[in-house]
Design a protein around this motif. Structure first.
Motif, mmCIF file in Angstrom:
data_model
loop_
_atom_site.group_PDB
_atom_site.id
_atom_site.type_symbol
_atom_site.label_atom_id
_atom_site.label_comp_id
_atom_site.label_asym_id
_atom_site.label_seq_id
_atom_site.Cartn_x
_atom_site.Cartn_y
_atom_site.Cartn_z
ATOM 1 N N GLU A 1 17.717 -48.743 1.621
ATOM 2 C CA GLU A 1 18.250 -47.385 1.494
ATOM 3 C C GLU A 1 17.257 -46.399 0.892
ATOM 4 O OE1 GLU A 1 19.644 -50.243 0.413
ATOM 5 O OE2 GLU A 1 20.726 -49.935 -1.484
ATOM 6 N N ASP A 2 16.103 -46.879 0.452
ATOM 7 C CA ASP A 2 15.045 -45.977 -0.006
ATOM 8 C C ASP A 2 14.217 -45.438 1.166
ATOM 9 O OD1 ASP A 2 14.573 -48.212 -2.747
ATOM 10 O OD2 ASP A 2 15.554 -46.251 -2.811
ATOM 11 N N THR A 3 14.465 -45.944 2.355
ATOM 12 C CA THR A 3 13.741 -45.478 3.532
ATOM 13 C C THR A 3 13.981 -43.989 3.760
ATOM 14 O OG1 THR A 3 13.789 -47.641 4.610
ATOM 15 C CG2 THR A 3 13.546 -45.715 6.038
ATOM 16 N N ALA A 4 12.890 -43.235 3.825
ATOM 17 C CA ALA A 4 12.980 -41.783 3.973
ATOM 18 C C ALA A 4 11.573 -41.206 4.069
ATOM 19 C CB ALA A 4 13.701 -41.166 2.774
ATOM 20 N N VAL A 5 11.517 -39.935 4.395
ATOM 21 C CA VAL A 5 10.279 -39.185 4.219
ATOM 22 C C VAL A 5 10.292 -38.614 2.804
ATOM 23 C CG1 VAL A 5 8.854 -37.264 5.004
ATOM 24 C CG2 VAL A 5 10.158 -38.614 6.665
ATOM 25 N N TYR A 6 9.228 -38.854 2.074
ATOM 26 C CA TYR A 6 9.124 -38.421 0.685
ATOM 27 C C TYR A 6 8.211 -37.194 0.617
ATOM 28 C CZ TYR A 6 11.577 -42.505 -1.021
ATOM 29 O OH TYR A 6 12.549 -43.445 -1.287
ATOM 30 N N TYR A 7 8.715 -36.176 -0.063
ATOM 31 C CA TYR A 7 8.006 -34.907 -0.192
ATOM 32 C C TYR A 7 7.715 -34.602 -1.651
ATOM 33 C CZ TYR A 7 9.833 -33.989 4.520
ATOM 34 O OH TYR A 7 10.163 -34.051 5.858
ATOM 35 N N CYS A 8 6.559 -34.033 -1.921
ATOM 36 C CA CYS A 8 6.319 -33.534 -3.271
ATOM 37 C C CYS A 8 6.485 -32.017 -3.281
ATOM 38 C CB CYS A 8 4.962 -33.954 -3.806
ATOM 39 S SG CYS A 8 3.531 -33.293 -2.967
ATOM 40 N N ASN A 9 6.843 -31.535 -4.445
ATOM 41 C CA ASN A 9 7.172 -30.134 -4.640
ATOM 42 C C ASN A 9 6.516 -29.641 -5.912
ATOM 43 O OD1 ASN A 9 9.321 -28.426 -6.413
ATOM 44 N ND2 ASN A 9 9.267 -27.700 -4.298
ATOM 45 N N ALA A 10 6.038 -28.402 -5.853
ATOM 46 C CA ALA A 10 5.470 -27.763 -7.041
ATOM 47 C C ALA A 10 6.171 -26.436 -7.262
ATOM 48 C CB ALA A 10 3.973 -27.528 -6.847
ATOM 49 N N ASP A 11 6.663 -26.257 -8.468
ATOM 50 C CA ASP A 11 7.252 -24.979 -8.873
ATOM 51 C C ASP A 11 6.335 -24.388 -9.930
ATOM 52 O OD1 ASP A 11 10.557 -23.943 -10.094
ATOM 53 O OD2 ASP A 11 8.693 -22.850 -9.813
ATOM 54 N N CYS A 12 5.567 -23.388 -9.495
ATOM 55 C CA CYS A 12 4.530 -22.830 -10.357
ATOM 56 C C CYS A 12 4.934 -21.463 -10.895
ATOM 57 C CB CYS A 12 3.206 -22.749 -9.599
ATOM 58 S SG CYS A 12 2.708 -24.298 -8.834
ATOM 59 N N GLY A 13 6.232 -21.271 -11.058
ATOM 60 C CA GLY A 13 6.727 -20.016 -11.605
ATOM 61 C C GLY A 13 6.335 -18.837 -10.734
ATOM 62 N N GLY A 14 5.758 -17.816 -11.362
ATOM 63 C CA GLY A 14 5.361 -16.624 -10.633
ATOM 64 C C GLY A 14 4.251 -16.858 -9.626
#
Length: 116
Positions: free
Chosen positions: A88-101
């Motif tokens: 059930e961990d099968t998936a496409v994994y994405y990384c995300n960056a929240d750099c504010g402004g």
């Protein structure tokens, strides 16, 4: 604006491990809150884990005790160590960056497939 590239996905048997990496294009990575998300076929994208710029972490219930998120600001890279993997961990994994402004960024994704 930061650009992100994931790597480390692949095919693994249930119970195995993988380490995902997310490399950022520049040093503003160090001021960004970072996260890993995943999307399985036919399902919505969901949070896996997050890490603040100070290193505080948060995990989805499905990841607690099996996955570890970390970051190396000197290398502008974030990691996700995944142990005891399940189908059930099968998936496409994405990384995300929240750099504010300075903006929000997503990587292109890396496929993780766990066979039973």
């Amino acid at each position: 604006q930061v650009q992100l590239v994931e790597s480390g996905g692949g095919l693994v048997q249930a119970g195995g491990s993988l380490r995902l990496s997310c490399a950022a294009s520049n040093s503003i990575f160090s001021i960004c809150a970072m996260g890993w998300y995943r999307q399985a076929p036919g399902k919505q994208r969901e949070l896996v884990a997050t890490i603040t710029r100070g290193g505080n972490t948060n995990y989805a219930d499905s990841a607690k005790g099996r996955f570890t998120i970390s970051r190396d600001n000197a290398k502008s890279t974030m990691y996700l160590q995944m142990n005891s993997l399940k189908p059930e961990d099968t998936a496409v994994y994405y990384c995300n960056a929240d750099c504010g402004g300075l903006g929000l960024a997503w990587g292109q994704g890396t496929q993780v497939t766990v066979s039973s």
